[in-house]
Scaffold this motif. Structure first.
Motif, PDB file in Angstrom:
ATOM      1  N   LEU A   1       0.784  -1.181  -0.124  1.00  0.00           N
ATOM      2  CA  LEU A   1       0.174  -0.098   0.086  1.00  0.00           C
ATOM      3  C   LEU A   1       0.987   1.139  -0.165  1.00  0.00           C
ATOM      4  CD1 LEU A   1      -3.041   0.888   0.128  1.00  0.00           C
ATOM      5  CD2 LEU A   1      -2.583   1.042   2.678  1.00  0.00           C
ATOM      6  N   GLU A   2       0.951   2.121  -1.076  1.00  0.00           N
ATOM      7  CA  GLU A   2       1.710   3.228  -0.945  1.00  0.00           C
ATOM      8  C   GLU A   2       0.858   4.459  -1.075  1.00  0.00           C
ATOM      9  OE1 GLU A   2       5.009   3.237  -1.890  1.00  0.00           O
ATOM     10  OE2 GLU A   2       5.264   5.265  -2.108  1.00  0.00           O
ATOM     11  N   ALA A   3       0.939   5.135   0.200  1.00  0.00           N
ATOM     12  CA  ALA A   3       0.449   6.081   0.469  1.00  0.00           C
ATOM     13  C   ALA A   3       1.191   7.487  -0.092  1.00  0.00           C
ATOM     14  CB  ALA A   3       0.182   6.321   2.092  1.00  0.00           C
TER      15      ALA A   3
ATOM     16  N   MET B   1      -5.283   6.979   6.538  1.00  0.00           N
ATOM     17  CA  MET B   1      -4.131   7.501   7.110  1.00  0.00           C
ATOM     18  C   MET B   1      -4.191   7.379   8.506  1.00  0.00           C
ATOM     19  SD  MET B   1      -2.115  11.024   5.988  1.00  0.00           S
ATOM     20  CE  MET B   1      -0.326  10.937   6.195  1.00  0.00           C
ATOM     21  N   GLN B   2      -5.234   7.949   8.997  1.00  0.00           N
ATOM     22  CA  GLN B   2      -5.234   7.969  10.412  1.00  0.00           C
ATOM     23  C   GLN B   2      -5.375   6.559  11.010  1.00  0.00           C
ATOM     24  OE1 GLN B   2      -8.469  10.867  11.592  1.00  0.00           O
ATOM     25  NE2 GLN B   2      -6.977  11.707  13.004  1.00  0.00           N
ATOM     26  N   ALA B   3      -6.230   5.721  10.420  1.00  0.00           N
ATOM     27  CA  ALA B   3      -6.273   4.544  10.806  1.00  0.00           C
ATOM     28  C   ALA B   3      -5.053   3.706  10.739  1.00  0.00           C
ATOM     29  CB  ALA B   3      -7.377   3.516  10.340  1.00  0.00           C
ATOM     30  N   TYR B   4      -4.192   3.931  10.037  1.00  0.00           N
ATOM     31  CA  TYR B   4      -2.749   3.204   9.902  1.00  0.00           C
ATOM     32  C   TYR B   4      -1.857   3.955  10.699  1.00  0.00           C
ATOM     33  CZ  TYR B   4      -4.229  -0.098   6.296  1.00  0.00           C
ATOM     34  OH  TYR B   4      -4.780  -1.096   5.751  1.00  0.00           O
TER      35      TYR B   4
ATOM     36  N   MET C   1      -0.391   6.640   9.876  1.00  0.00           N
ATOM     37  CA  MET C   1       0.764   7.162   9.217  1.00  0.00           C
ATOM     38  C   MET C   1       1.334   8.522   9.629  1.00  0.00           C
ATOM     39  SD  MET C   1      -0.613   6.271   5.409  1.00  0.00           S
ATOM     40  CE  MET C   1      -1.089   4.355   4.933  1.00  0.00           C
ATOM     41  N   ARG C   2       2.804   8.570   9.453  1.00  0.00           N
ATOM     42  CA  ARG C   2       3.161   9.813   9.988  1.00  0.00           C
ATOM     43  C   ARG C   2       3.238  11.120   8.913  1.00  0.00           C
ATOM     44  NH1 ARG C   2       8.408   7.543  11.494  1.00  0.00           N
ATOM     45  NH2 ARG C   2       9.130   9.722  11.815  1.00  0.00           N
ATOM     46  N   GLY C   3       3.107  10.602   7.552  1.00  0.00           N
ATOM     47  CA  GLY C   3       3.285  11.562   6.310  1.00  0.00           C
ATOM     48  C   GLY C   3       3.321  10.653   5.299  1.00  0.00           C
ATOM     49  N   THR C   4       3.787  11.183   4.061  1.00  0.00           N
ATOM     50  CA  THR C   4       3.877  10.864   2.575  1.00  0.00           C
ATOM     51  C   THR C   4       5.513  10.894   2.332  1.00  0.00           C
ATOM     52  OG1 THR C   4       3.316  12.852   1.864  1.00  0.00           O
ATOM     53  CG2 THR C   4       1.629  10.904   2.279  1.00  0.00           C
ATOM     54  N   PRO C   5       5.773   9.787   1.773  1.00  0.00           N
ATOM     55  CA  PRO C   5       5.284   8.475   1.114  1.00  0.00           C
ATOM     56  C   PRO C   5       5.328   7.621   2.416  1.00  0.00           C
ATOM     57  CG  PRO C   5       7.420   8.578   0.289  1.00  0.00           C
ATOM     58  CD  PRO C   5       7.339  10.098   0.877  1.00  0.00           C
ATOM     59  N   THR C   6       4.462   7.038   2.647  1.00  0.00           N
ATOM     60  CA  THR C   6       4.468   5.874   3.702  1.00  0.00           C
ATOM     61  C   THR C   6       4.300   4.453   2.996  1.00  0.00           C
ATOM     62  OG1 THR C   6       4.049   7.107   5.770  1.00  0.00           O
ATOM     63  CG2 THR C   6       3.348   4.888   5.586  1.00  0.00           C
ATOM     64  N   LEU C   7       4.839   3.723   2.862  1.00  0.00           N
ATOM     65  CA  LEU C   7       4.709   2.218   2.376  1.00  0.00           C
ATOM     66  C   LEU C   7       4.606   1.241   3.218  1.00  0.00           C
ATOM     67  CD1 LEU C   7       7.479   0.731  -0.045  1.00  0.00           C
ATOM     68  CD2 LEU C   7       6.033  -0.690   1.320  1.00  0.00           C
ATOM     69  N   THR C   8       3.335   0.577   3.244  1.00  0.00           N
ATOM     70  CA  THR C   8       2.893  -0.465   4.310  1.00  0.00           C
ATOM     71  C   THR C   8       2.965  -1.742   3.611  1.00  0.00           C
ATOM     72  OG1 THR C   8       1.644   1.290   5.332  1.00  0.00           O
ATOM     73  CG2 THR C   8       1.069  -1.228   5.780  1.00  0.00           C
ATOM     74  N   LEU C   9       3.489  -2.726   3.991  1.00  0.00           N
ATOM     75  CA  LEU C   9       3.243  -4.202   3.593  1.00  0.00           C
ATOM     76  C   LEU C   9       2.561  -5.072   4.409  1.00  0.00           C
ATOM     77  CD1 LEU C   9       6.835  -5.068   2.621  1.00  0.00           C
ATOM     78  CD2 LEU C   9       5.197  -4.573   1.119  1.00  0.00           C
ATOM     79  N   ILE C  10       1.327  -5.639   3.520  1.00  0.00           N
ATOM     80  CA  ILE C  10       0.252  -6.316   4.487  1.00  0.00           C
ATOM     81  C   ILE C  10       0.657  -7.753   3.912  1.00  0.00           C
ATOM     82  CG2 ILE C  10      -2.260  -6.782   4.508  1.00  0.00           C
ATOM     83  CD1 ILE C  10      -2.480  -3.813   3.874  1.00  0.00           C
TER      84      ILE C  10
ATOM     85  N   ARG D   1      -0.035 -12.060   3.563  1.00  0.00           N
ATOM     86  CA  ARG D   1      -1.011 -12.784   2.945  1.00  0.00           C
ATOM     87  C   ARG D   1      -2.323 -13.158   3.653  1.00  0.00           C
ATOM     88  NH1 ARG D   1       2.013 -17.659   0.394  1.00  0.00           N
ATOM     89  NH2 ARG D   1       0.201 -17.800  -0.976  1.00  0.00           N
ATOM     90  N   ASN D   2      -2.338 -13.009   5.019  1.00  0.00           N
ATOM     91  CA  ASN D   2      -3.354 -13.091   5.904  1.00  0.00           C
ATOM     92  C   ASN D   2      -3.991 -11.775   6.552  1.00  0.00           C
ATOM     93  OD1 ASN D   2      -3.148 -15.905   6.202  1.00  0.00           O
ATOM     94  ND2 ASN D   2      -1.073 -15.780   6.955  1.00  0.00           N
ATOM     95  N   GLY D   3      -3.614 -10.545   5.576  1.00  0.00           N
ATOM     96  CA  GLY D   3      -4.362  -9.272   5.762  1.00  0.00           C
ATOM     97  C   GLY D   3      -3.761  -8.653   7.151  1.00  0.00           C
ATOM     98  N   ARG D   4      -2.370  -8.881   7.483  1.00  0.00           N
ATOM     99  CA  ARG D   4      -2.008  -8.308   8.796  1.00  0.00           C
ATOM    100  C   ARG D   4      -0.924  -7.407   8.265  1.00  0.00           C
ATOM    101  NH1 ARG D   4      -0.709 -13.560  11.748  1.00  0.00           N
ATOM    102  NH2 ARG D   4       0.501 -13.890  10.024  1.00  0.00           N
ATOM    103  N   ILE D   5      -0.719  -6.268   9.041  1.00  0.00           N
ATOM    104  CA  ILE D   5       0.381  -5.152   8.439  1.00  0.00           C
ATOM    105  C   ILE D   5       1.734  -5.812   9.195  1.00  0.00           C
ATOM    106  CG2 ILE D   5       1.246  -2.750   9.317  1.00  0.00           C
ATOM    107  CD1 ILE D   5      -1.287  -1.757   9.448  1.00  0.00           C
ATOM    108  N   ARG D   6       2.489  -5.816   8.303  1.00  0.00           N
ATOM    109  CA  ARG D   6       3.940  -6.258   8.843  1.00  0.00           C
ATOM    110  C   ARG D   6       5.004  -5.498   8.872  1.00  0.00           C
ATOM    111  NH1 ARG D   6       3.700 -11.786   8.794  1.00  0.00           N
ATOM    112  NH2 ARG D   6       5.855 -12.006   9.192  1.00  0.00           N
ATOM    113  N   HIS D   7       5.110  -4.534   7.880  1.00  0.00           N
ATOM    114  CA  HIS D   7       6.044  -3.383   7.813  1.00  0.00           C
ATOM    115  C   HIS D   7       5.444  -2.177   7.388  1.00  0.00           C
ATOM    116  CE1 HIS D   7       9.149  -6.579   7.796  1.00  0.00           C
ATOM    117  NE2 HIS D   7       8.504  -7.162   7.090  1.00  0.00           N
TER     118      HIS D   7
END
Lengths: 180, 180, 180, 180
Positions: free
Chosen positions: C36-38, C114-117, C119-128, C130-136
């Motif tokens: 997920l690339e914010a 953005m608030q739910a995750y 995030m502190r700003g942009t760009p923020t890269l989130t890796l989810i 295969r089971n739907g969990r935030i990992r990085h």
């Protein structure tokens, strides 16, 4: 080259090592993923892409997991790329990982390890898995995304018991050993 | 170094030339702007910045107006950066302009031309005007915008009659000649 | 952020999608690794680094394995980065993957996803995973080597049966379900 | 475009200025070399090459000698690249020099200054000499070496007395004035 039936990586034929206090063997690196970066100090693509990438891998992954080894595979301009010239090069370019000088070819300009690995030129990046088998080989450039993924993928594989592995790979039996 | 009272550029002390069929003298280049690129083949900044910039200048300006000359000023690792190694380097890096090997220093590691130009290291870019005088010297990196502007500015200057010029510069009079 | 006890990635709150014929939910992507690339279209670091990296991931990994999703998380200059402006931006920059417009914040400038995750700003890269969990989660820049390794590592993990997973994650028991 | 018989640069048709306290006219810049950088905020080549180059020129040359002027020449996606969006863009990309919004075209999408200068697209870099005449125009990319040389070359030219100049250019005689 992504071999589906990977073969054991041939032993390194090195006539002189730099940046290490003792010679390095692939056997001693079992359990780690090995990135073997074959280069020539006067190869522009090696200087601008291959070696900087090897340095990034060296500084990104833990030493206990990934070993980066440079291999100076001189197949042209032998009189220019001598070990003493390589030593100055490694110093000026701040290469931090061990580098071996590939042993001169017996009957031609291609050095021995380069020949054993069937490399087509420099730079050639070879990834050896934790069980000592060649798994990926890139001649020229390969992107960091692909390389990072391949290394991580190999890190995720189990280490097979060495004895079983050798038996299986080299085709030895109670009767004797077939050429691997 | 932007000298307000520019001095005549010292003659090049070169022990061997590459990429030219006959030796080059600064005198023969009077009327052109000369870019003298002093480098060492194992100097990372020379390889990544200095030489590519010299190649850009070589391919951007007309040969009748701007002469790009490389000078291999080895002041360290002499045993690694021999003429035969330089030859291989020039071949592999596709350097198209003439390159001279700076003559070894008489009583130290600094070669003679490097010493005469008071260079502090490599890369050093020296711009010599159409009348043979040193006008700009950059140690390290200089941007293309600045360099392009300096070259064009020197190209806009008139060529002074050589006889008058030498008289003035070298301090000759009817009584004789003082050392320049 | 490398959470040792990863939590389920919050649902995407998107008010409009581009580059997809139907809205995308994270649930529908279970089994794939999601990047997920914010970003914000007027954020220089997003334009020069974040989005090109997302495009490299999009073109490097198989679509069945890795899903790249852009999220336009506008938290400043709202009047400049409207959906119609974003549409032109995506067209001119040839962004090929789906991009959602993060739903405006209810009581402030920070949009809802953005608030739910957090995030502190942009760009923020989130890796989810295969089971739907935030990992990085990477705010700013992360290198391709590290990113490639993280993606491959997540690809190597098994997909847990969704029912079990939700039970476990959400803290349900025979007595009922606690809020996750 | 290197016109041998250069024509006076048409007046800028600007509907709003940023980064300047008062409107700018080319007449007021006589005596300086003017670099006019025509761009669109959503044009990738402008963002990655044209505007950074304009910033380098702005920071390299003295303000008394070279004036860098941005011109927002929107000829597509008008609804996305509004003045308020441009204002946010200039803020986020830290553009330090004055930028004018080219006045909307009367009977088409091409704005007025862009049309008067016969620009083919963005980025277009126009160099105007110290006497107000168009001397170079680059559509797309031009290298810093060439640009630096062209600017320095124009700086080396004398400023002609404005009255004489206009007379000459516009083809006036004692009998009257022909349209320029």
């Amino acid at each position: 080259m992504d071999t589906s039936s990977p073969s054991l990586a041939p032993a390194l034929q090195v006539e002189r090592w730099f940046n290490t206090s003792s010679p390095i063997t692939l056997d001693s690196l079992r359990g780690k993923v090995v990135m073997l970066e074959a280069f020539q100090m006067l190869c522009p693509g090696c200087v601008s892409h291959g070696l900087p990438q090897a340095q990034r891998v060296h500084s990104t992954f833990a030493r206990e997991q990934v070993a980066v080894i440079g291999l100076h595979t001189v197949f042209e301009h032998h009189e220019a790329m001598t070990p003493v010239a390589l030593q100055a090069f490694l110093h000026e370019y701040r290469i931090p990982f061990p580098v071996g000088v590939d042993r001169a070819g017996i009957d031609g300009p291609i050095p021995q390890t380069m020949q054993a690995y069937a490399m087509r030129g420099t730079p050639t990046l070879t990834l050896i898995d934790r069980n000592g088998r060649i798994r990926h080989q890139h001649f020229g450039q390969v992107g960091d995304l692909v390389l990072g993924a391949q290394i991580a993928s190999l890190l995720g594989e189990p280490v097979v018991d060495a004895k079983d592995e050798i038996t299986e790979q080299a085709g030895c039996s109670a009767d004797g050993c077939a050429i691997a």
